[in-house]
Design a protein around this motif. Structure first.
Motif, PDB file in Angstrom:
ATOM      1  N   GLN A   1     -43.976  12.856  32.507  1.00 34.01           N
ATOM      2  CA  GLN A   1     -42.617  12.973  33.014  1.00 34.01           C
ATOM      3  C   GLN A   1     -41.572  12.645  31.943  1.00 34.01           C
ATOM      4  OE1 GLN A   1     -41.980  11.075  36.836  1.00 34.01           O
ATOM      5  NE2 GLN A   1     -44.065  11.585  37.465  1.00 34.01           N
ATOM      6  N   PRO A   2     -41.776  11.579  31.142  1.00 33.63           N
ATOM      7  CA  PRO A   2     -40.784  11.288  30.100  1.00 33.63           C
ATOM      8  C   PRO A   2     -40.622  12.423  29.080  1.00 33.63           C
ATOM      9  CG  PRO A   2     -42.140   9.356  30.478  1.00 33.63           C
ATOM     10  CD  PRO A   2     -42.777  10.500  31.246  1.00 33.63           C
ATOM     11  N   ALA A   3     -41.716  13.069  28.709  1.00 34.24           N
ATOM     12  CA  ALA A   3     -41.630  14.182  27.742  1.00 34.24           C
ATOM     13  C   ALA A   3     -40.836  15.340  28.337  1.00 34.24           C
ATOM     14  CB  ALA A   3     -43.017  14.643  27.328  1.00 34.24           C
ATOM     15  N   LEU A   4     -41.075  15.629  29.599  1.00 38.15           N
ATOM     16  CA  LEU A   4     -40.355  16.710  30.262  1.00 38.15           C
ATOM     17  C   LEU A   4     -38.879  16.365  30.392  1.00 38.15           C
ATOM     18  CD1 LEU A   4     -40.192  19.376  31.713  1.00 38.15           C
ATOM     19  CD2 LEU A   4     -41.136  18.289  33.735  1.00 38.15           C
ATOM     20  N   THR A   5     -38.582  15.136  30.763  1.00 37.27           N
ATOM     21  CA  THR A   5     -37.190  14.693  30.892  1.00 37.27           C
ATOM     22  C   THR A   5     -36.462  14.798  29.561  1.00 37.27           C
ATOM     23  OG1 THR A   5     -37.719  13.243  32.744  1.00 37.27           O
ATOM     24  CG2 THR A   5     -35.704  12.746  31.511  1.00 37.27           C
ATOM     25  N   LYS A   6     -37.107  14.387  28.479  1.00 35.01           N
ATOM     26  CA  LYS A   6     -36.492  14.492  27.151  1.00 35.01           C
ATOM     27  C   LYS A   6     -36.201  15.942  26.791  1.00 35.01           C
ATOM     28  CE  LYS A   6     -38.230  10.267  25.067  1.00 35.01           C
ATOM     29  NZ  LYS A   6     -39.068   9.672  24.020  1.00 35.01           N
ATOM     30  N   GLY A   7     -37.126  16.833  27.120  1.00 33.76           N
ATOM     31  CA  GLY A   7     -36.908  18.248  26.842  1.00 33.76           C
ATOM     32  C   GLY A   7     -35.720  18.800  27.613  1.00 33.76           C
ATOM     33  N   LEU A   8     -35.583  18.413  28.885  1.00 37.50           N
ATOM     34  CA  LEU A   8     -34.440  18.851  29.686  1.00 37.50           C
ATOM     35  C   LEU A   8     -33.131  18.301  29.123  1.00 37.50           C
ATOM     36  CD1 LEU A   8     -35.818  18.430  33.308  1.00 37.50           C
ATOM     37  CD2 LEU A   8     -35.502  20.560  32.043  1.00 37.50           C
ATOM     38  N   GLN A   9     -33.143  17.032  28.748  1.00 43.01           N
ATOM     39  CA  GLN A   9     -31.934  16.425  28.173  1.00 43.01           C
ATOM     40  C   GLN A   9     -31.554  17.099  26.861  1.00 43.01           C
ATOM     41  OE1 GLN A   9     -33.249  12.344  28.055  1.00 43.01           O
ATOM     42  NE2 GLN A   9     -32.396  11.897  30.076  1.00 43.01           N
ATOM     43  N   ARG A  10     -32.540  17.422  26.058  1.00 42.98           N
ATOM     44  CA  ARG A  10     -32.294  18.101  24.780  1.00 42.98           C
ATOM     45  C   ARG A  10     -31.654  19.475  25.039  1.00 42.98           C
ATOM     46  NH1 ARG A  10     -37.177  17.055  22.415  1.00 42.98           N
ATOM     47  NH2 ARG A  10     -38.116  18.739  23.611  1.00 42.98           N
ATOM     48  N   LEU A  11     -32.185  20.210  26.012  1.00 44.17           N
ATOM     49  CA  LEU A  11     -31.646  21.524  26.337  1.00 44.17           C
ATOM     50  C   LEU A  11     -30.219  21.418  26.864  1.00 44.17           C
ATOM     51  CD1 LEU A  11     -32.053  24.573  26.613  1.00 44.17           C
ATOM     52  CD2 LEU A  11     -33.082  24.139  28.860  1.00 44.17           C
ATOM     53  N   GLU A  12     -29.968  20.469  27.758  1.00 43.82           N
ATOM     54  CA  GLU A  12     -28.613  20.289  28.287  1.00 43.82           C
ATOM     55  C   GLU A  12     -27.630  19.897  27.183  1.00 43.82           C
ATOM     56  OE1 GLU A  12     -29.220  19.037  32.924  1.00 43.82           O
ATOM     57  OE2 GLU A  12     -29.577  17.484  31.430  1.00 43.82           O
ATOM     58  N   LYS A  13     -28.068  19.059  26.267  1.00 42.62           N
ATOM     59  CA  LYS A  13     -27.203  18.668  25.153  1.00 42.62           C
ATOM     60  C   LYS A  13     -26.898  19.872  24.265  1.00 42.62           C
ATOM     61  CE  LYS A  13     -26.795  15.461  21.313  1.00 42.62           C
ATOM     62  NZ  LYS A  13     -27.440  14.412  20.521  1.00 42.62           N
ATOM     63  N   GLU A  14     -27.906  20.671  23.987  1.00 37.80           N
ATOM     64  CA  GLU A  14     -27.723  21.851  23.135  1.00 37.80           C
ATOM     65  C   GLU A  14     -26.780  22.859  23.793  1.00 37.80           C
ATOM     66  OE1 GLU A  14     -28.015  23.754  19.662  1.00 37.80           O
ATOM     67  OE2 GLU A  14     -29.168  21.931  20.029  1.00 37.80           O
ATOM     68  N   LEU A  15     -26.927  23.045  25.105  1.00 42.10           N
ATOM     69  CA  LEU A  15     -26.066  23.988  25.822  1.00 42.10           C
ATOM     70  C   LEU A  15     -24.666  23.437  26.069  1.00 42.10           C
ATOM     71  CD1 LEU A  15     -28.632  25.328  28.449  1.00 42.10           C
ATOM     72  CD2 LEU A  15     -27.753  26.534  26.433  1.00 42.10           C
ATOM     73  N   GLY A  16     -24.567  22.114  26.175  1.00 43.29           N
ATOM     74  CA  GLY A  16     -23.266  21.483  26.386  1.00 43.29           C
ATOM     75  C   GLY A  16     -22.856  21.357  27.846  1.00 43.29           C
ATOM     76  N   PHE A  17     -23.808  21.504  28.759  1.00 42.65           N
ATOM     77  CA  PHE A  17     -23.500  21.331  30.180  1.00 42.65           C
ATOM     78  C   PHE A  17     -24.781  20.979  30.942  1.00 42.65           C
ATOM     79  CE2 PHE A  17     -23.982  25.914  29.350  1.00 42.65           C
ATOM     80  CZ  PHE A  17     -25.017  26.263  30.220  1.00 42.65           C
ATOM     81  N   PRO A  18     -24.611  20.290  32.093  1.00 40.83           N
ATOM     82  CA  PRO A  18     -25.789  19.923  32.881  1.00 40.83           C
ATOM     83  C   PRO A  18     -26.375  21.130  33.602  1.00 40.83           C
ATOM     84  CG  PRO A  18     -23.800  19.174  33.983  1.00 40.83           C
ATOM     85  CD  PRO A  18     -23.381  19.748  32.650  1.00 40.83           C
ATOM     86  N   LEU A  19     -27.679  21.152  33.697  1.00 36.14           N
ATOM     87  CA  LEU A  19     -28.380  22.225  34.391  1.00 36.14           C
ATOM     88  C   LEU A  19     -28.796  21.820  35.800  1.00 36.14           C
ATOM     89  CD1 LEU A  19     -30.642  23.300  31.411  1.00 36.14           C
ATOM     90  CD2 LEU A  19     -28.673  24.542  32.326  1.00 36.14           C
ATOM     91  N   PHE A  20     -28.901  20.512  36.024  1.00 37.66           N
ATOM     92  CA  PHE A  20     -29.385  19.998  37.306  1.00 37.66           C
ATOM     93  C   PHE A  20     -28.491  18.888  37.837  1.00 37.66           C
ATOM     94  CE2 PHE A  20     -33.207  21.492  35.117  1.00 37.66           C
ATOM     95  CZ  PHE A  20     -33.782  22.281  36.092  1.00 37.66           C
TER      96      PHE A  20
END
Length: 71
Positions: free
Chosen positions: A31-50
């Motif tokens: 779960q932590p690895a998946l959460t980090k990946g989601l946070q990385r993607l949201e940071k790169e895009l500049g907006f929350p996805l969830f």
């Protein structure tokens, strides 16, 4: 922008399953690895996805737009 394909796979799995726990199990990740990946993607895009809640995660309007974009 340097999007990682793994992070996009993580996003799609959570969008489908609605929970990090379930998506992590399907992907064979912690779960932590998946959460980090989601946070990385949201940071790169500049907006929350969830929207994160006690009962799972739901897509934001922008996350829904990304999830259903054809192509």
């Amino acid at each position: 922008m340097a999007l990682r394909l793994d992070d996009i796979d993580y996003f799609l799995a959570v969008a489908e399953h609605g929970q990090v726990r379930r998506a992590a199990g399907v992907l064979g990740l912690s779960q932590p690895a998946l959460t980090k990946g989601l946070q990385r993607l949201e940071k790169e895009l500049g907006f929350p996805l969830f929207e994160r809640g006690a009962r799972g995660m739901t897509l934001t309007a922008r996350g829904l737009g990304l999830a259903v974009t054809p192509g």
